[in-house]
Design an enzyme around this catalytic site. Structure first.
Site, PDB file in Angstrom:
ATOM      1  N   GLY A 193       0.585  -4.033  21.073  1.00 43.30           N
ATOM      2  CA  GLY A 193       1.681  -3.719  20.371  1.00 43.30           C
ATOM      3  C   GLY A 193       2.210  -2.121  21.271  1.00 43.30           C
ATOM      4  O   GLY A 193       2.682  -1.222  20.491  1.00 43.30           O
ATOM      5  N   SER A 226      -3.526   0.626   7.113  1.00 41.88           N
ATOM      6  CA  SER A 226      -2.098   1.195   6.279  1.00 41.88           C
ATOM      7  C   SER A 226      -2.405   1.945   4.894  1.00 41.88           C
ATOM      8  O   SER A 226      -3.291   1.379   4.266  1.00 41.88           O
ATOM      9  CB  SER A 226      -1.120   0.078   5.979  1.00 41.88           C
ATOM     10  OG  SER A 226      -0.047   0.593   5.156  1.00 41.88           O
ATOM     11  N   TYR A 258       1.375  -8.115   3.330  1.00 42.88           N
ATOM     12  CA  TYR A 258       0.932  -6.886   4.119  1.00 42.88           C
ATOM     13  C   TYR A 258      -0.387  -6.059   3.534  1.00 42.88           C
ATOM     14  O   TYR A 258      -1.405  -5.720   4.700  1.00 42.88           O
ATOM     15  CB  TYR A 258       2.174  -5.976   4.149  1.00 42.88           C
ATOM     16  CG  TYR A 258       1.919  -4.857   5.257  1.00 42.88           C
ATOM     17  CD1 TYR A 258       2.134  -5.081   6.623  1.00 42.88           C
ATOM     18  CD2 TYR A 258       1.870  -3.490   4.776  1.00 42.88           C
ATOM     19  CE1 TYR A 258       1.918  -4.102   7.544  1.00 42.88           C
ATOM     20  CE2 TYR A 258       1.797  -2.480   5.620  1.00 42.88           C
ATOM     21  CZ  TYR A 258       1.794  -2.652   7.172  1.00 42.88           C
ATOM     22  OH  TYR A 258       1.890  -1.558   7.904  1.00 42.88           O
ATOM     23  N   ALA A 259      -0.331  -5.710   2.285  1.00 44.65           N
ATOM     24  CA  ALA A 259      -1.542  -4.882   1.732  1.00 44.65           C
ATOM     25  C   ALA A 259      -2.843  -5.716   2.100  1.00 44.65           C
ATOM     26  O   ALA A 259      -3.735  -5.099   2.443  1.00 44.65           O
ATOM     27  CB  ALA A 259      -1.336  -4.567   0.391  1.00 44.65           C
ATOM     28  N   ALA A 260      -2.521  -6.987   1.662  1.00 51.04           N
ATOM     29  CA  ALA A 260      -4.164  -7.660   2.031  1.00 51.04           C
ATOM     30  C   ALA A 260      -4.539  -7.768   3.291  1.00 51.04           C
ATOM     31  O   ALA A 260      -5.716  -7.785   3.711  1.00 51.04           O
ATOM     32  CB  ALA A 260      -3.865  -9.034   1.352  1.00 51.04           C
ATOM     33  N   ILE A 300       5.596   6.418   8.939  1.00 52.41           N
ATOM     34  CA  ILE A 300       5.620   7.118  10.324  1.00 52.41           C
ATOM     35  C   ILE A 300       7.072   6.696  10.800  1.00 52.41           C
ATOM     36  O   ILE A 300       7.487   5.638  10.768  1.00 52.41           O
ATOM     37  CB  ILE A 300       4.669   6.392  11.161  1.00 52.41           C
ATOM     38  CG1 ILE A 300       3.078   6.713  10.583  1.00 52.41           C
ATOM     39  CG2 ILE A 300       4.712   7.166  12.714  1.00 52.41           C
ATOM     40  CD1 ILE A 300       2.749   7.910  10.375  1.00 52.41           C
TER      41      ILE A 300
END
Ligand SMILES: NC(=O)c1ccc[n+]([C@@H]2O[C@H](COP(=O)([O-])OP(=O)(O)OC[C@H]3O[C@@H](n4cnc5c(N)ncnc54)[C@H](OP(=O)(O)O)[C@@H]3O)[C@@H](O)[C@H]2O)c1
Length: 250
Positions: free
Chosen positions: A22, A150, A163-165, A196
């Site tokens: 990335g 995160s 996303y959290a998982a 960010i």
């Protein structure tokens, strides 16, 4: 081993090789520049080679950056990507899986495809790359893995449960892998940033997201700074380091 027999300082970073995924993203770009400035050689993955420029990512023209194409959803190919990463500069000493996706979704909006893609990019790809590269690091007696988590893994965050998982899963990897690698000079940690600036991810956030208590968003170079500190510290392992301007409720 007695304490006075242990090395007290880190070996030079010159010649250390990092695989960074990335590198076209806001954080990936800053980390890549930080690594090059510090003397590392970098193999950077990009999704589309025609949209990435070595000149832009290596403004100092160090000649220590090579870009390779890799889609993190292509799980089957990632072992080969890890293997090929040794071609330009030698075996990979540092793994920084930074590529990530976070499409904002409410619980009832998350399709099986959303779930699968998010887990593949954010959790499966870092796992497969670590699975491929950790044994070599252990064998050579030096290595560093820093996952990109995160604050959402702690709080749930603003992107959504998928996303959290995916990010919370990285914390399990940190604990499982660091325990195995600690005695072999290899550390495994994660950095968990929040909010960010100068990233495509922040552009996708709802406008209702509050500014962190420090009064501004974080900067990609602040993530790079912490990453380099983690790489330089042989006694720090098994940790998830929050970098969130005070935004995590205690
Ligand atoms: N920005 C934040 O506030 C924040 C907070 C916490 C954690 N993070 C994490 O930080 C990491 C970096 O994100 P960022 O903030 O720098 O956002 P970004 O600018 O959106 O960068 C995301 C990077 O991931 C790459 N990527 C996405 N899907 C991919 C795929 N299928 N295969 C290969 N590469 C893929 C993107 O490549 P393309 O250029 O090809 O799209 C890009 O290089 C992510 O893991 C993110 O979850 C960010």
């Amino acid at each position: 081993m007695a304490d006075d027999e242990r090395p007290t300082s880190e070996p030079s970073r010159e010649g250390r090789v990092a695989l960074v995924t990335g590198v076209t993203g806001g954080i990936g770009r800053a980390v890549t520049r930080g690594l090059l400035d510090a003397g590392y050689a970098v193999v950077g993955t990009v999704r589309d080679r025609s949209r990435a420029s070595t000149a832009e990512l290596d403004p100092g023209r160090t000649g220590r950056l090579v870009l390779v194409e890799a889609d993190m959803t292509d799980t089957e190919r990632l072992h080969a990507v890890a293997e090929a990463a040794a071609d330009p500069f030698g075996p990979v000493d540092v793994l920084l899986p930074i590529a990530g996706v976070g499409d904002v979704r409410a619980l009832d909006e998350i399709s099986p495809e959303d779930w699968e893609r998010t887990l593949r990019v954010n959790l499966t790809a870092p796992f497969v790359l670590a699975q491929a590269l950790l044994p070599g690091m252990v064998e050579r007696g030096w290595g560093r893995i820093v996952f990109t988590s995160s604050v959402a893994a702690f709080t749930g965050g603003f992107v959504g449960p998928h996303y959290a998982a995916s990010k919370a899963g990285l914390h399990g990897l940190v604990h499982a892998l660091s325990a195995r690698a600690a005695a072999h000079g290899v550390t495994v940690n994660a950095i968990a940033p929040a909010l960010i600036a100068d990233t495509a991810m922040i552009d996708g956030m709802p406008s209702s997201v509050p500014t962190p208590p420090v009064g501004r968003l974080g900067r990609p170079d602040e993530v790079a700074q912490l990453t380099l500190a983690v790489l330089g510290n042989a006694y720090l392992t098994g940790q998830v380091l929050l970098l969130e301007g005070g935004s995590r409720p205690s």
